[in-house]
Design a protein around this motif. Structure first.
Motif, mmCIF file in Angstrom:
data_model
loop_
_atom_site.group_PDB
_atom_site.id
_atom_site.type_symbol
_atom_site.label_atom_id
_atom_site.label_comp_id
_atom_site.label_asym_id
_atom_site.label_seq_id
_atom_site.Cartn_x
_atom_site.Cartn_y
_atom_site.Cartn_z
ATOM 1 N N SER A 244 0.822 -1.209 0.000
ATOM 2 C CA SER A 244 0.000 0.000 0.000
ATOM 3 C C SER A 244 0.857 1.261 0.000
ATOM 4 O O SER A 244 0.391 2.332 0.381
ATOM 5 C CB SER A 244 -0.927 0.007 1.217
ATOM 6 N N GLN B 213 3.261 2.024 1.956
ATOM 7 C CA GLN B 213 3.515 2.537 3.305
ATOM 8 C C GLN B 213 4.975 2.883 3.554
ATOM 9 O O GLN B 213 5.290 3.541 4.553
ATOM 10 C CB GLN B 213 3.016 1.548 4.362
ATOM 11 N N ASN C 127 -1.115 -0.778 7.195
ATOM 12 C CA ASN C 127 -0.639 -0.436 5.849
ATOM 13 C C ASN C 127 -0.422 1.061 5.684
ATOM 14 O O ASN C 127 -0.534 1.572 4.569
ATOM 15 C CB ASN C 127 -1.632 -0.952 4.795
ATOM 16 N N HIS C 128 -0.149 1.763 6.768
ATOM 17 C CA HIS C 128 0.179 3.191 6.661
ATOM 18 C C HIS C 128 1.228 3.558 7.693
ATOM 19 O O HIS C 128 1.403 2.863 8.690
ATOM 20 C CB HIS C 128 -1.070 4.063 6.799
ATOM 21 N N ASP D 121 -1.892 3.463 2.809
ATOM 22 C CA ASP D 121 -3.323 3.303 2.556
ATOM 23 C C ASP D 121 -4.112 4.387 3.294
ATOM 24 O O ASP D 121 -4.049 4.489 4.516
ATOM 25 C CB ASP D 121 -3.755 1.918 3.035
ATOM 26 N N THR E 88 -7.534 4.836 2.565
ATOM 27 C CA THR E 88 -8.915 4.547 2.163
ATOM 28 C C THR E 88 -9.916 5.126 3.148
ATOM 29 O O THR E 88 -10.971 5.640 2.753
ATOM 30 C CB THR E 88 -9.124 3.026 2.060
ATOM 31 N N LYS F 111 -4.334 6.091 -2.190
ATOM 32 C CA LYS F 111 -3.120 5.462 -1.694
ATOM 33 C C LYS F 111 -1.970 6.386 -2.037
ATOM 34 O O LYS F 111 -1.681 6.639 -3.194
ATOM 35 C CB LYS F 111 -2.922 4.097 -2.369
ATOM 36 N N GLU G 44 -6.055 0.255 11.221
ATOM 37 C CA GLU G 44 -6.567 1.119 10.155
ATOM 38 C C GLU G 44 -6.958 2.500 10.690
ATOM 39 O O GLU G 44 -7.830 3.150 10.150
ATOM 40 C CB GLU G 44 -7.782 0.471 9.473
#
Length: 343
Positions: free
Chosen positions: A12, A14, A53-54, A69, A71, A82, A101
């Motif tokens: 993603s 990251q 993922n970040h 990410d 989202t 992204k 998340e």
């Protein structure tokens, strides 16, 4: 000037090394920042925190950058994209933490902001809010906040000698606050055995919390240990399923060792700094960065003692041995970070 090098999970973006490089990396690559083309940045990074993922990087001047990410807005800005490189989050910030998340941010006025997605109370905004862009969490804003830490699904905030928390508590990781599985709003936490104890530090695992006082460790939640070790004078850290004590340049580890997560006991490298990710760790010693643990996504570098497809690093593997001075090491969810100072 400083350069931030990273490797590991990057599906993603990251790692912030460009959208065209959105694959896992098993060697260190310079992170890229908006407005910078040299791969260097003027201010010194203070803290690197990572979600599933970040990634967020907090600098000593209060700037905060994020990549990965977005989202659900977990990177702190409004574009539902992204991000391939690190972009600045508006505002001036004192602290930051990331869960799977979601992100928790503390600004220079001690206001607490949340962003991202949380189905188990991770946002602290009640049962009806499971996704949000940057939103102030008024219940704890304005307190004298010392630090904030998050893991997969729970967050703890220290305000003087009080601990406030929210998120998943189905395993008891948020103490004894009634027979509930989720705290949907910030709640003053109660931990048995912590009464009248001075809190030195705390750290969070996947389904547990470790609280360190001057004389003892207290464990809450799910972590398989025969017994808690002694802690006087130790720095305490956690992976998802293990704890690690750092003192006098040595590290002692306890817990899950299915992929070499426990520090290799036969290595005598005198560690100067330690950073622990989801299931791997980094140490800095004599300007060399070593790694160990679960390296499934390239986060432990290239195998030097086992077949290339073996993801277990049960030894110290050299990740960085360059000539530039290492000023910070960091770890995330299968990501590794090395910050060097460029002359």
């Amino acid at each position: 000037m400083f350069q931030i090098l990273s490797c590991g999970s990057n599906g993603s973006c990251q790692l912030g090394i460009g959208e065209e490089n959105d694959i896992d990396q098993n060697s260190l690559v310079p992170a890229l920042f908006e407005g910078e083309t040299s791969g260097q940045i003027a201010y010194k990074p203070k803290k690197i925190v990572c979600g599933g993922n970040h990634t967020m990087i907090l600098f000593e001047n209060g700037d905060l950058y994020s990549s990965g990410d977005n989202t659900y807005g977990q990177c702190g800005y409004t574009e539902q994209i992204k991000s391939g490189i690190f972009q600045k989050v508006p505002g001036q910030w004192l602290d930051a933490a990331c869960g799977w998340e979601y992100s928790i941010l503390i600004n220079s006025n001690n206001q607490v902001f949340v962003c991202g997605k949380g189905l188990k109370g991770e946002l602290g905004l009640g049962t009806s809010v499971t996704e949000t862009h940057l939103t102030e969490l008024f219940a704890v804003s304005g307190k004298h906040i010392i630090k904030v830490k998050s893991c997969m699904n729970h967050t703890i905030l220290q305000c003087n000698d009080e601990l406030w928390g929210w998120g998943s508590c189905r395993k008891g990781q948020l103490g004894t606050v009634g027979n509930v599985k989720v705290l949907y709003t910030p709640t003053k936490l109660q931990f048995e055995g912590l009464e009248n104890c001075e809190i030195v530090d705390f750290c969070l695992g996947r389904e547990f919390t470790i609280i360190q006082t001057k004389n003892k460790l207290l464990k809450f939640g799910k972590l398989i240990l025969d017994s808690l070790p002694e802690v006087p004078g130790s720095e305490v850290g956690t992976m998802w399923s293990s704890i690690h004590l750092f003192k006098d340049r040595t590290i002692n580890s306890f817990g899950n060792n299915s992929h070499g997560q426990l520090f290799p006991s036969d290595d005598s490298v005198p560690a100067e700094r330690m950073s622990l990710g989801s299931e791997h760790g980094l140490i800095l010693a004599n300007n060399v960065v070593y790694t160990w643990g679960w390296g499934e996504h390239g986060n432990c570098g290239v195998q030097t003692k086992r077949p290339a497809d073996d993801v277990t690093f049960d030894y110290l593997n050299v990740l960085y041995s360059g000539s530039h001075k290492v000023v910070l090491v960091g770890t995330g969810c299968a990501t590794s970070w090395v910050v060097i100072e460029i002359d």
